[in-house]
Motif scaffolding. Sequence first.
Motif: not given
Length: 115
Positions: A51-56, A84-96, A98-107
């Motif tokens: 439910x939460x936008x992936x960029x958050x 892993x839990x986010x990847x499963x819930x959103x249907x995205x790869x773990x690698x994707x 990992x990059x998204x949450x890293x970029x979120x923290x950087x932002x």
Amino acid sequence: MLEKKRVKKAILHAFDGKAHHAERAAKELGYFITIPPNAVRIESFKKLAKRVPIEKLLVETDSPSLPPTPGERNVPANVRYGIEAIAEATGRSKEEIEKIVTDNAMSLFSFPPTQ
């Protein structure tokens, strides 16, 4: 309370309230929501991840609490289970994720995004 105090940046750490509250906090207030390692076994955290936008979304361990396996001591390396839990819930790869949450923290902390 955060909204009333006009807090501009916040991390809702291991948020275990209702998903619609987290969704509103992220979408309307711009707050970040963390997903802990025990999300691999607790459906409410997976619901948040949907439910939460992936960029958050962020991941965290809250070591030594909130382990992926009950009764074990949590360690920082278990951050991968939140991914892993986010990847499963959103249907995205773990690698994707990992990059998204890293970029979120950087932002969040005003660092440039990863390459």
